[in-house]
Design a protein around this motif. Structure first.
Motif: not given
Length: 218
Positions: A31-32, A62-71, A160-163
């Protein structure tokens, strides 16, 4: 600091320095891979705080990856939040059976840059900032408001997975270190329950603003 704002079922870890020799999982390192030093330090220490907090509630690393909004994507059955600013990193986690969602934010206790308040606030909020500033002029109420709004989004998004824009929540800040976010955008949690408002807390100490919301499990 952050544990003063959250219930006992939330595991909190914070640090004012970046621990040396912290190792990331390969998935996190990816990611980085191209990040500058500052971003790398923030990310690495944030993940370290998160794993320390998870270990305290019995969750293996365990790995803490990010979603498309970097969460961050949390281990099954858990929820959490990570924040960082200059001189401060923190993570909080809990079992979702006890806490539905978490949001935290940290900011320097400094005024927002000129013009930013108009962008991130509603007219009623700006009026409230003026009133609170008259009552407690030593506090940077514009930055407190901004931090609370960041915390609201961090609480809203995982369920919510919403902005949620700055204009989509109206905040009531109070002198006693609490705030209420009235949600102006329709949303429901995974069980279909309507989301109307979040209750949160704020704290100013040691040159920092920290804000937090723990949304109880239904």
């Amino acid at each position: 600091m952050i544990e003063r704002l959250l219930p006992s079922e939330v595991s909190c870890v914070e640090t004012f320095t970046d621990p040396p020799d912290v190792e990331l999982f390969p998935e996190e390192e990816a990611i980085i891979a191209r990040a500058v030093g500052k971003r790398r330090r923030e990310f690495t220490t944030g993940r370290w705080c998160a794993r320390e907090a998870l270990s305290r509630i019995g969750v293996a690393p365990e790995p803490l990856v990010s979603d498309e909004r970097r969460a961050p994507q949390w281990p099954a059955g858990t929820i959490g939040s990570i924040t960082h600013c200059s001189g401060y990193r923190a993570a909080v986690v809990a079992h979702q059976a006890k806490v539905q969602s978490l949001g935290i934010d940290a900011e320097p206790h400094e005024a927002l840059p000129k013009g930013v308040l108009d962008v991130v606030s509603l007219p009623a909020e700006r009026a409230q900032v003026a009133e609170l500033s008259a009552a407690r002029p030593e506090l940077r109420w514009d930055r407190i408001l901004f931090s609370c709004k960041e915390t609201v989004y961090k609480t809203w998004y995982p369920i919510t997975r919403e902005w949620l824009g700055f204009e989509d929540a109206r905040l009531d800040l109070r002198l006693d270190g609490t705030f209420t976010a009235h949600l102006l955008k329709s949303g429901t949690d995974p069980a279909g329950n309507a989301l109307a408002e979040f209750a949160g807390r704020w704290l100013v100490d040691d040159g920092l603003i920290v804000t937090a919301i723990a949304l109880p499990a239904r």
